[in-house]
Design a protein around this motif. Structure first.
Motif, short mmCIF file in Angstrom:
data_model
loop_
_atom_site.label_atom_id
_atom_site.label_comp_id
_atom_site.label_asym_id
_atom_site.label_seq_id
_atom_site.Cartn_x
_atom_site.Cartn_y
_atom_site.Cartn_z
N GLN A 39 0.84 -1.19 0.00
CA GLN A 39 0.00 0.00 0.00
C GLN A 39 0.88 1.24 0.00
O GLN A 39 1.65 1.44 0.94
CB GLN A 39 -0.93 0.00 1.20
N ALA A 40 0.76 2.02 -1.05
CA ALA A 40 1.48 3.30 -1.15
C ALA A 40 0.59 4.41 -0.58
O ALA A 40 -0.63 4.26 -0.53
CB ALA A 40 1.84 3.57 -2.60
N GLY A 42 -1.90 7.18 -0.09
CA GLY A 42 -3.01 7.65 -0.90
C GLY A 42 -3.59 6.63 -1.85
O GLY A 42 -4.48 6.94 -2.63
N LYS A 43 -3.10 5.39 -1.77
CA LYS A 43 -3.58 4.35 -2.68
C LYS A 43 -4.13 3.18 -1.89
O LYS A 43 -3.87 3.03 -0.70
CB LYS A 43 -2.45 3.88 -3.60
N GLU A 44 -4.90 2.34 -2.58
CA GLU A 44 -5.44 1.15 -1.94
C GLU A 44 -4.39 0.05 -1.89
O GLU A 44 -3.43 0.04 -2.67
CB GLU A 44 -6.67 0.66 -2.71
N ARG A 45 -4.60 -0.86 -0.95
CA ARG A 45 -3.71 -2.02 -0.87
C ARG A 45 -3.87 -2.86 -2.14
O ARG A 45 -4.98 -3.11 -2.60
CB ARG A 45 -4.04 -2.85 0.37
N THR A 90 7.88 1.88 -3.96
CA THR A 90 7.83 2.39 -2.59
C THR A 90 6.45 2.23 -2.00
O THR A 90 5.45 2.66 -2.58
CB THR A 90 8.23 3.88 -2.57
N ALA A 91 6.39 1.56 -0.85
CA ALA A 91 5.11 1.27 -0.20
C ALA A 91 5.37 0.54 1.12
O ALA A 91 6.51 0.14 1.39
CB ALA A 91 4.24 0.39 -1.09
N GLN A 108 2.13 -6.75 10.28
CA GLN A 108 2.05 -5.36 10.68
C GLN A 108 2.55 -4.43 9.58
O GLN A 108 2.31 -3.21 9.64
CB GLN A 108 2.85 -5.12 11.97
N GLY A 109 3.24 -4.96 8.59
CA GLY A 109 3.75 -4.16 7.49
C GLY A 109 5.20 -3.78 7.68
O GLY A 109 5.67 -3.56 8.79
N THR A 110 5.92 -3.71 6.57
CA THR A 110 7.31 -3.28 6.58
C THR A 110 7.50 -2.27 5.44
O THR A 110 7.04 -2.48 4.33
CB THR A 110 8.27 -4.48 6.46
N GLN A 111 8.19 -1.18 5.75
CA GLN A 111 8.35 -0.11 4.78
C GLN A 111 9.47 -0.42 3.80
O GLN A 111 10.58 -0.80 4.20
CB GLN A 111 8.67 1.22 5.50
N VAL A 112 9.16 -0.23 2.52
CA VAL A 112 10.16 -0.32 1.46
C VAL A 112 10.19 1.04 0.76
O VAL A 112 9.15 1.51 0.27
CB VAL A 112 9.84 -1.43 0.45
N THR A 113 11.36 1.67 0.74
CA THR A 113 11.51 2.96 0.10
C THR A 113 12.61 2.87 -0.96
O THR A 113 13.73 2.45 -0.66
CB THR A 113 11.88 4.06 1.12
N VAL A 114 12.26 3.23 -2.18
CA VAL A 114 13.20 3.19 -3.29
C VAL A 114 13.45 4.64 -3.72
O VAL A 114 12.57 5.29 -4.27
CB VAL A 114 12.67 2.36 -4.46
#
Length: 116
Positions: A39-40, A42-45, A90-91, A108-114
């Protein structure tokens, strides 16, 4: 109650690689499938990739050929190898565990940033 522990997110430059992992515990009903959604802002999963106990895989068109999903059935683990990463990848990435009753559990989610 299923617990999912994710790891492997972080910051990477465009063109780089990351590997996400997710381990499930506390499972009562056997697994049907595991996978990853993202999920980015402002966007849906959205679907990234899933894999069944029979090792049947399904990928989003946007990641096919760059990402590879795999699993360790006895350990209830799923891995996502991400290559040739792009800024649009990125999401927050969420692990999915779907049990034999088709009930979904989420990490719980993990952040990926490119980013460069």
């Amino acid at each position: 109650q299923v617990q999912l522990v994710e790891s492997g997110g972080g910051l990477v430059q465009p063109g780089g690689s990351l590997r996400l992992s997710c381990a499930a515990s506390g499972t009562i009903f056997s697994v049907n499938a595991m996978g990853w959604y993202r999920q980015a802002p402002g966007k849906e999963r959205e679907l990234v990739a899933t894999i069944t106990t029979a090792y049947t895989t399904n990928y989003a068109d946007s990641v096919r050929g760059r990402f590879t999903i795999s699993r360790n059935n006895p350990a209830n683990m799923v891995l996502l190898q991400m290559n040739s990463l792009k800024p649009e990848d990125t999401a927050v990435y969420y692990c999915l565990y779907r049990d034999s009753r088709m009930r979904d559990y989420w990490g719980q989610g993990t952040q990926v940033t490119v980013s460069s």
